[in-house]
Design a protein around this motif. Structure first.
Motif, PDB file in Angstrom:
ATOM      1  N   THR A  11      46.619  25.014 -34.766  1.00 16.22           N
ATOM      2  CA  THR A  11      46.119  26.315 -34.407  1.00 16.22           C
ATOM      3  C   THR A  11      45.307  26.842 -35.447  1.00 16.22           C
ATOM      4  OG1 THR A  11      48.218  26.602 -32.556  1.00 16.22           O
ATOM      5  CG2 THR A  11      46.318  28.290 -33.347  1.00 16.22           C
ATOM      6  N   TYR A 138      47.969  29.642 -21.827  1.00 15.78           N
ATOM      7  CA  TYR A 138      48.099  28.701 -22.745  1.00 15.78           C
ATOM      8  C   TYR A 138      48.191  27.233 -22.362  1.00 15.78           C
ATOM      9  CZ  TYR A 138      49.604  27.774 -27.981  1.00 15.78           C
ATOM     10  OH  TYR A 138      49.594  27.368 -29.219  1.00 15.78           O
ATOM     11  N   MET A 142      46.078  23.242 -23.678  1.00 16.69           N
ATOM     12  CA  MET A 142      46.804  22.373 -24.694  1.00 16.69           C
ATOM     13  C   MET A 142      46.937  20.881 -23.424  1.00 16.69           C
ATOM     14  SD  MET A 142      50.024  23.156 -26.806  1.00 16.69           S
ATOM     15  CE  MET A 142      51.500  21.404 -26.975  1.00 16.69           C
ATOM     16  N   ASP A 145      43.971  19.526 -23.779  1.00 22.89           N
ATOM     17  CA  ASP A 145      43.271  19.243 -25.246  1.00 22.89           C
ATOM     18  C   ASP A 145      44.159  18.063 -25.081  1.00 22.89           C
ATOM     19  OD1 ASP A 145      42.455  21.557 -26.339  1.00 22.89           O
ATOM     20  OD2 ASP A 145      44.505  21.796 -26.897  1.00 22.89           O
ATOM     21  N   GLN A 160      57.114  23.515 -28.689  1.00 28.67           N
ATOM     22  CA  GLN A 160      56.029  23.226 -27.711  1.00 28.67           C
ATOM     23  C   GLN A 160      56.391  22.105 -27.002  1.00 28.67           C
ATOM     24  OE1 GLN A 160      53.005  24.532 -28.298  1.00 28.67           O
ATOM     25  NE2 GLN A 160      53.611  25.918 -29.599  1.00 28.67           N
TER      26      GLN A 160
HETATM   27  N1  TRP Z   1      50.350  24.866 -29.566  1.00 27.23           N
HETATM   28  C1  TRP Z   1      49.594  24.195 -30.967  1.00 27.23           C
HETATM   29  C2  TRP Z   1      50.784  25.095 -31.452  1.00 27.23           C
HETATM   30  O1  TRP Z   1      51.026  26.376 -31.173  1.00 27.23           O
HETATM   31  C3  TRP Z   1      48.940  23.739 -31.450  1.00 27.23           C
HETATM   32  C4  TRP Z   1      48.106  22.747 -29.861  1.00 27.23           C
HETATM   33  C5  TRP Z   1      47.482  23.020 -29.072  1.00 27.23           C
HETATM   34  C6  TRP Z   1      48.433  21.431 -29.704  1.00 27.23           C
HETATM   35  N2  TRP Z   1      46.673  22.190 -28.369  1.00 27.23           N
HETATM   36  C7  TRP Z   1      47.661  21.147 -28.947  1.00 27.23           C
HETATM   37  C8  TRP Z   1      49.417  20.331 -30.046  1.00 27.23           C
HETATM   38  C9  TRP Z   1      47.675  19.696 -28.559  1.00 27.23           C
HETATM   39  C10 TRP Z   1      49.419  19.138 -29.556  1.00 27.23           C
HETATM   40  C11 TRP Z   1      48.271  19.255 -28.675  1.00 27.23           C
HETATM   41  O2  TRP Z   1      51.413  24.532 -32.659  1.00 27.23           O
END
Ligand code: TRP
Length: 336
Positions: A11, A138, A142, A145, A160
């Motif tokens: 992030t 959120y 994620m 991603d 996480q």
């Molecule tokens: N949310 C994670 C953090 O705050 C960062 C992140 C965003 C992330 N997208 C992701 C981590 C996808 C792993 C995979 O650390």
């Protein structure tokens, strides 16, 4: 056996500190060189929006984080290194996943529940006071991603882990309705990764304001190390390395032999002032070459931008056709 695909998100809030370096950046860079794995690293700048940061901070932090990873030798030929917002397919997939994520699942997110609880403790009438949908959803961003690149392994901190489990739930529901299209990821939690203490002895963290920036200039680095909290034992008195922040940080950087040598000096009663000097010199030497490269990149951000564009191209070569496939399965496709 199918190839493992590792994906790491960072992030873009804050300036990298030595705790980030030891806990995430250093192991991440080592992994980027492993030819036997596919590795994706990205700057999660849309996630930064959920934290309501100041625009200049987000921009600056994106540069600082990217420059840090590059200066420390991230292998961008082997690994794919990109910025989330350059991959249009990610927000696109986020919306698709949003339409198949149970609201009840999001209600259970620790990150959301923590803010609700804080509201209740403050006696706020509205438990959702100040909570934006970006915080609430959120985990869906994620999930996008992670799913966008068919990731099988997601190295994360304990905090996480639940988000990766939610990603599995969401993907499972999608696959149940639309066929076996999304890949279920697994969280990888390394219990051995070091967490460092900060200046005041609490965990080094931006939120405690007790960090040592990884690429602080020499003078600043020295000043910060001199501030690290110690106990009041006098020079000459034997000292216990356990519980000493100076020792803990030294240990995270030095070789085993050097650590054993320092343990001897603790037993012999090294003065705290002297130990601070030893630590400063050690870290300074260790960091110096990367710091020079970091400063070069910060002063020439076009180089960093180019590296990110190169990564985005490689990432989109995967995400664009995959998104088409997903849309097709959903019935969103040309008529004739
Ligand atoms: N949310 C994670 C953090 O705050 C960062 C992140 C965003 C992330 N997208 C992701 C981590 C996808 C792993 C995979 O650390």
């Amino acid at each position: 056996m199918t190839e493992e695909i590792y994906l790491t998100g960072i992030t873009t809030t804050g300036t990298p500190h030595i705790g980030n370096y030891v806990g995430a950046i250093r192991p991440g860079i080592a992994a980027s060189k492993d030819q036997s794995k596919k590795n994706f690293y990205f700057l999660a700048d849309y996630h930064a929006l959920a934290k309501a940061e100041d625009p200049d901070r987000i921009h600056q932090s994106t540069l600082e984080i990217a420059a840090s990873w590059l200066a420390l030798g991230l292998d961008t030929d082997n690994a794919v290194f990109y910025r989330q917002s350059d991959i249009q397919e990610i927000p696109h997939l986020t919306w698709i996943l949003t339409s198949m994520t149970a609201k009840g699942l999001m209600n259970r997110a620790h990150s959301y529940k923590a803010v609700v609880q804080a509201n209740e403790e403050k006696g706020n009438k509205d438990p959702d006071q100040g909570i934006m949908m970006a915080l609430y959803s959120y985990p869906i961003l994620m999930a996008a991603d992670i799913l966008m690149f068919r990731s099988t392994k997601v190295p994360v901190g304990r905090d996480q882990k639940q988000h990766v489990e939610m990603t599995r739930d969401i993907a499972q529901r999608f696959n149940h309705h639309y066929g076996d299209i999304l890949v279920l990821p697994e969280a990888v939690i390394d219990d051995n990764t070091a967490t460092l203490s900060g200046l005041d002895g609490r965990k080094m963290s931006k939120s405690y304001n007790n960090t040592i920036p990884l690429f602080a200039e020499e003078k600043k680095l020295r000043k910060l190390i001199m501030k690290i909290k110690t106990n009041s034992l006098e020079p000459g008195e034997p000292k216990d390395p356990e519980g000493s922040t100076l020792y803990e940080i030294y240990k995270a950087f030095a070789t085993e032999d050097e650590v054993r040598e320092i343990e001897k000096r603790y037993a012999d009663g090294i003065a705290w002032g002297e130990m601070k000097q030893v630590l400063f010199e050690y870290i300074n030497e260790h960091i110096k070459p990367a710091r020079e490269e970091y400063n070069r990149l910060i002063n020439d951000p076009g180089i960093v931008e180019q590296a990110l564009q190169h990564g985005a191209e490689r990432a989109r070569a995967i995400s664009a056709p995959y998104l088409k496939e997903i849309l097709h399965a959903l019935g969103i496709r040309k008529l004739g």
